[in-house]
Design a protein around this motif. Sequence first.
Motif, short mmCIF file in Angstrom:
data_model
loop_
_atom_site.label_atom_id
_atom_site.label_comp_id
_atom_site.label_asym_id
_atom_site.label_seq_id
_atom_site.Cartn_x
_atom_site.Cartn_y
_atom_site.Cartn_z
N VAL A 88 8.28 10.60 0.56
CA VAL A 88 7.22 9.62 0.76
C VAL A 88 7.49 8.95 2.10
CG1 VAL A 88 6.12 7.52 -0.08
CG2 VAL A 88 6.93 9.25 -1.71
N LEU A 89 6.52 8.98 3.02
CA LEU A 89 6.76 8.50 4.37
C LEU A 89 6.93 6.98 4.39
CD1 LEU A 89 4.37 10.74 6.49
CD2 LEU A 89 6.81 10.99 6.08
N PRO A 90 7.72 6.46 5.34
CA PRO A 90 7.92 5.01 5.45
C PRO A 90 6.60 4.26 5.54
CG PRO A 90 9.44 6.17 6.90
CD PRO A 90 8.50 7.20 6.35
N GLU A 91 6.56 3.07 4.93
CA GLU A 91 5.40 2.19 4.86
C GLU A 91 4.31 2.71 3.92
OE1 GLU A 91 3.96 1.20 8.73
OE2 GLU A 91 5.93 0.62 9.48
N HIS A 92 4.63 3.79 3.19
CA HIS A 92 3.69 4.30 2.20
C HIS A 92 4.34 4.36 0.81
CE1 HIS A 92 0.62 5.56 5.19
NE2 HIS A 92 1.68 5.73 5.96
N GLU A 93 5.46 3.63 0.67
CA GLU A 93 6.18 3.64 -0.60
C GLU A 93 5.39 2.97 -1.72
OE1 GLU A 93 9.22 3.49 2.79
OE2 GLU A 93 7.33 2.46 2.25
N ARG A 94 4.50 2.06 -1.36
CA ARG A 94 3.75 1.33 -2.39
C ARG A 94 2.74 2.22 -3.11
NH1 ARG A 94 2.17 -3.92 -3.68
NH2 ARG A 94 0.03 -4.11 -4.47
N ASP A 95 2.02 3.06 -2.33
CA ASP A 95 0.92 3.84 -2.91
C ASP A 95 1.17 5.35 -2.92
OD1 ASP A 95 -0.66 1.52 -3.33
OD2 ASP A 95 -1.24 1.56 -1.21
N TRP A 96 2.19 5.84 -2.20
CA TRP A 96 2.47 7.27 -2.09
C TRP A 96 1.27 8.04 -1.52
CZ3 TRP A 96 4.75 8.50 -7.63
CH2 TRP A 96 5.86 7.68 -7.86
N ASP A 97 0.50 7.38 -0.65
CA ASP A 97 -0.71 8.03 -0.13
C ASP A 97 -0.43 8.92 1.07
OD1 ASP A 97 -0.01 5.76 1.30
OD2 ASP A 97 -2.06 5.36 1.95
N LEU B 76 12.23 8.80 -4.08
CA LEU B 76 11.11 9.13 -3.19
C LEU B 76 11.48 10.20 -2.16
CD1 LEU B 76 9.54 5.61 -2.59
CD2 LEU B 76 9.18 7.25 -4.45
N PHE B 77 12.75 10.59 -2.11
CA PHE B 77 13.17 11.76 -1.31
C PHE B 77 13.85 12.72 -2.27
CE2 PHE B 77 16.35 14.22 0.98
CZ PHE B 77 15.54 14.83 1.94
#
Length: 496
Positions: free
Chosen positions: A305-314, A281-282
């Motif tokens: 992918v920003l922290p706390e958005h790893e689930r959806d990559w939104d 993700l990085f």
Amino acid sequence: MLDTLSAPDKPRNEAPSSDDSQMFELAPVSLWLEDFSGVRALFDTWRAEGVTDLRAHFRDHPERVAECAHSIGVIKVNRKTLTLFEADSLATLTANLGAVFRDDMLITHLEELCQLWSGQSSFMSQTVNYTLGGRRLDVLLKGAVLPGHEARWDRVLVSLEDVTELEGARHRLAHAEAYARGLFEDSPVSLWVEDFSAVKRLLNDARAAGIVDFRTFTDVHPEFVERCMQEIHVLDVNRHTLDMFAAPNKPTLLARLPEVFRDDMRPHFREQLIDLWDGKLFQQREVLNYSLDGSEVHVHLQFSVLPEHERDWDLVLVALTDITARKKAEAYLEFLGKHDVLTKLRNRSFYVDELNRLERKGPYPVTVIMADLNGLKRINDQLGHAAGDALLRRAGEVLAKAMESPFHAARIGGDEFAILMPSTDERGGAAMIETIRQLVELNNQFYPGSLLSFSMAAATCQQGERLEAAVQRADLLMYEEKRAHYANQGPAGLND
């Protein structure tokens, strides 16, 4: 706050018998019982004078806002009010109302008055007051004309809620947001905030369909990579991005993204997808984009992918550092390592490496042409080295014009050149020599003065033979032609 800037002339410290004094006194918020009858009288006078738009009237007569404020009388306040405003008594508070209601308070007071003018029996605003000790208070003010007093407005209950801490938190949050926005907008690198959630769903669908080897899958289905590129949603970009990609504004850039991410960008994006498939993700890599004016923009890409958005990559942050200048410098250094600066042909280093490669891998037959520029020494001696360099540049132009992939021409000495022709037999070598002679003839017509001419010979190496032996044969044949060339010139050419 809407209240008076000075106490009324006559004492108004007695509340109606219907007031529940104990409840008023013990209320946890600041309460003010006030007399707005003076405001009502002013409104009636102005309406009689033909005023219909109070806001416009105040704009033309700003002093009348203060006139309204001075006409309001304070009847009583509760215990919370005295504590909040650091007053020991109602008399002390009313005697110092000028210190409590000051600065921009009249601006919000205007809004309160306009609400009453429009026929409302209540009003609300957020304003700033000050304690008698000078401490600023952010307050939420709410006022209502009490039932039975609608005709004269002589009893208005006003509550003040201290929202100083809340406003402080809001200001700190606004400052933090402005700081973060400033870091984003003024960053010296291109920043993109993107939504990859649709890409995440596509990858999940591929896994659900039983795909295991994603690299092979994208080899067979390149359209999947294209679709993923189309599903990226750009949420925001910063100012440096607009400069880097020659965009006048954000809407223009976002509307023309297919012009930015195209052609040579696709292989890089495929590798990015493969890394995402593998859970990376990085990522960092060098990629090629294009500005809106069509020029290439080489960038160092950092994808996260920003922290706390790893689930959806939104929510994804992409940082692009322009390395175009560096890539050009690298390309030039690479060019210098493989090319002769004067003729722009390949240099001896490339020639040796390519000769060794062809020796190992072919493809055979390989034909070698050795060429020697005639008359260079004489021109250097008689006309100077600048004239000799000009002749060498012309030689480079001719040989470069004759080359087609996978053939290469190289300058391997002062006036010596070599041409390597893989997968070419003797007839191909003879045809190349003839092509060069024709180009030399055209070149001499274009450049009057010193004549350009080559002594040339070819030799072909078959599978199993040593390529160096072919080079030596071509070299010997070339020198035979060179001796014949000088012999035909007579004594004048003996020292060339």
